[in-house]
Design a protein around this motif. Structure first.
Motif, short mmCIF file in Angstrom:
data_model
loop_
_atom_site.label_atom_id
_atom_site.label_comp_id
_atom_site.label_asym_id
_atom_site.label_seq_id
_atom_site.Cartn_x
_atom_site.Cartn_y
_atom_site.Cartn_z
N LEU A 212 22.63 -13.47 47.23
CA LEU A 212 24.07 -13.38 47.48
C LEU A 212 24.38 -13.97 48.85
O LEU A 212 23.71 -13.64 49.84
CB LEU A 212 24.53 -11.93 47.45
N GLU A 213 25.39 -14.83 48.90
CA GLU A 213 25.85 -15.38 50.18
C GLU A 213 27.37 -15.48 50.17
O GLU A 213 27.96 -16.06 49.25
CB GLU A 213 25.25 -16.76 50.45
N LEU A 214 28.01 -14.89 51.18
CA LEU A 214 29.44 -15.03 51.39
C LEU A 214 29.68 -16.05 52.49
O LEU A 214 28.91 -16.14 53.45
CB LEU A 214 30.07 -13.69 51.81
N ASN A 215 30.76 -16.82 52.37
CA ASN A 215 31.15 -17.73 53.44
C ASN A 215 32.67 -17.88 53.43
O ASN A 215 33.33 -17.55 52.44
CB ASN A 215 30.46 -19.09 53.31
N ALA A 216 33.19 -18.34 54.53
CA ALA A 216 34.65 -18.45 54.69
C ALA A 216 35.12 -19.90 54.63
O ALA A 216 36.21 -20.22 55.10
CB ALA A 216 35.08 -17.80 56.01
N GLY A 217 34.32 -20.77 54.07
CA GLY A 217 34.72 -22.16 53.92
C GLY A 217 34.99 -22.83 55.25
O GLY A 217 34.19 -22.72 56.19
N ASP A 218 36.12 -23.51 55.36
CA ASP A 218 36.48 -24.25 56.58
C ASP A 218 37.34 -23.43 57.53
O ASP A 218 37.90 -23.98 58.49
CB ASP A 218 37.24 -25.54 56.21
N ASP B 292 28.36 -17.34 46.67
CA ASP B 292 27.26 -17.86 45.85
C ASP B 292 26.49 -16.66 45.33
O ASP B 292 26.11 -15.77 46.11
CB ASP B 292 26.32 -18.75 46.67
N LEU B 293 26.22 -16.64 44.02
CA LEU B 293 25.48 -15.52 43.44
C LEU B 293 24.58 -16.03 42.32
O LEU B 293 25.04 -16.67 41.37
CB LEU B 293 26.45 -14.47 42.87
N ARG B 294 23.29 -15.73 42.46
CA ARG B 294 22.29 -16.17 41.48
C ARG B 294 21.31 -15.04 41.18
O ARG B 294 21.06 -14.19 42.02
CB ARG B 294 21.53 -17.39 42.00
N VAL C 267 33.68 -8.38 56.44
CA VAL C 267 33.60 -8.36 54.98
C VAL C 267 32.12 -8.21 54.62
O VAL C 267 31.30 -9.03 55.03
CB VAL C 267 34.17 -9.64 54.35
N VAL C 268 31.80 -7.16 53.87
CA VAL C 268 30.42 -6.92 53.43
C VAL C 268 30.38 -6.97 51.91
O VAL C 268 31.14 -6.27 51.24
CB VAL C 268 29.89 -5.56 53.93
N GLY C 269 29.52 -7.80 51.38
CA GLY C 269 29.30 -7.87 49.94
C GLY C 269 27.93 -7.31 49.60
O GLY C 269 26.95 -7.61 50.28
N ARG C 270 27.86 -6.49 48.55
CA ARG C 270 26.59 -5.90 48.12
C ARG C 270 26.40 -6.11 46.62
O ARG C 270 27.35 -5.94 45.85
CB ARG C 270 26.55 -4.39 48.39
N ILE C 271 25.20 -6.46 46.24
CA ILE C 271 24.82 -6.48 44.83
C ILE C 271 24.03 -5.21 44.57
O ILE C 271 22.97 -4.98 45.15
CB ILE C 271 23.96 -7.71 44.48
N ALA D 24 20.95 -7.00 47.25
CA ALA D 24 21.30 -8.07 48.19
C ALA D 24 22.55 -7.67 48.96
O ALA D 24 23.37 -6.89 48.46
CB ALA D 24 21.52 -9.39 47.45
N LYS D 25 22.68 -8.22 50.16
CA LYS D 25 23.81 -7.89 51.02
C LYS D 25 24.16 -9.13 51.85
O LYS D 25 23.27 -9.83 52.35
CB LYS D 25 23.46 -6.72 51.93
N SER D 26 25.45 -9.39 52.00
CA SER D 26 25.91 -10.52 52.81
C SER D 26 27.13 -10.07 53.61
O SER D 26 28.00 -9.38 53.07
CB SER D 26 26.26 -11.73 51.93
N THR D 27 27.19 -10.48 54.89
CA THR D 27 28.23 -9.99 55.79
C THR D 27 28.89 -11.14 56.54
O THR D 27 28.21 -12.05 57.03
CB THR D 27 27.63 -9.00 56.82
#
Length: 259
Positions: free
Chosen positions: A15-21, A34-36, A186-190, A247-250
């Motif tokens: 898992l990966e979070l991003n804020a683009g531009d 992104d999630l795989r 922002v925290v994302g968790r799977i 998984a965790k992404s912040t």
């Protein structure tokens, strides 16, 4: 802006979070994801391997200093429409008798030369309601509580595991910083539950069956042990919520970072 991705089971879930531009997160910011998923091999007791995968997972967002902008959640569809049709079938059942007492059989044709006949008819109606539901099946479904459920269509019945890319740098949502917020995170968790795990031991058919029945707890202990080694404090999390974090992404933005 800072980003951190913790994927202790990087083969099983990534898992990966991003804020683009975006230059900072204090304005309206798109959160891309992104999630795989794939299978991962784990070694049990230094004696054999277990192939591990999951059939269902949840992507959970936790927000500090911001809220999700309404109408921006990925795959946040209204319930499928239902079309209703009503069909009425009308039938005429005939019965009759000839003048002068001559009887007729309503099931056979009436010859033209036959005596004049009284024909009495009774109309009956058969009513039939038909229903048609129209919907789109998604593998990533928006849920309440800032969550998304990830599973294959009919995955619970077929136990089909998650393999491949499920979100390919798509916008998960848009966030808006709260007034006077001095930081945004922002925290994302799977997360998964124990029942979401498929474990297939290696070996011949008899060994596979025996190992699957007798060593699932060892496998789960190995999963939790690996998570603990990565510093995710899984034991308390699972005890409290019944869920295991894969998984965790912040994403983090503070006023000092933005200035």
């Amino acid at each position: 802006m800072k980003s951190k991705h913790d994927n202790p089971f990087d083969l099983l879930a990534e898992l990966e979070l991003n804020a683009g531009d975006a230059n900072d997160m204090f304005a309206s910011t798109d959160v891309f994801t992104d999630l795989r998923f794939d299978e991962e091999e784990l070694e049990i007791d230094d004696s054999y391997q277990i192939s591990v995968s999951v059939v269902r997972a949840t992507l959970q967002l936790e927000l500090w200093g911001s809220d999700i902008v309404p109408g921006t959640r990925l795959n946040d569809h209204a319930k499928g429409s239902m079309t209703r049709r009503r069909t009425i079938r009308q039938q005429l059942h005939r019965s009759g008798g000839a003048e002068g007492g001559v009887g007729i059989d309503a099931r056979r044709p009436i010859p033209a030369a036959e005596a004049k006949v009284k024909v009495q008819g009774q109309v009956s109606r058969d009513q039939c309601d038909e229903y048609e539901e129209v919907w789109t099946e998604e593998r990533v479904i928006a849920k309440s509580g800032k969550r998304w459920l990830i599973e294959e269509p009919n995955g619970r019945q077929t136990q089909q595991n998650l393999i491949g890319t499920y979100i390919n740098n798509q916008r998960l949502c848009k966030i808006e910083a709260k007034e006077r917020a001095n930081s945004v995170e922002v925290v994302g968790r799977i997360t998964i539950r124990r029942g979401d795990i498929i474990a297939t031991p290696d070996g011949n058919p008899v060994q596979k069956t025996w190992r699957a029945l007798h060593h699932k707890q060892k496998f789960l202990a190995a999963v939790l042990a690996k998570a603990i080694v990565e510093g995710t404090n899984q034991t308390s999390t699972e005890d409290q919520t019944g869920r295991i974090t894969l998984a965790k992404s912040t994403l983090t933005e503070a006023e000092d970072d933005a200035s």
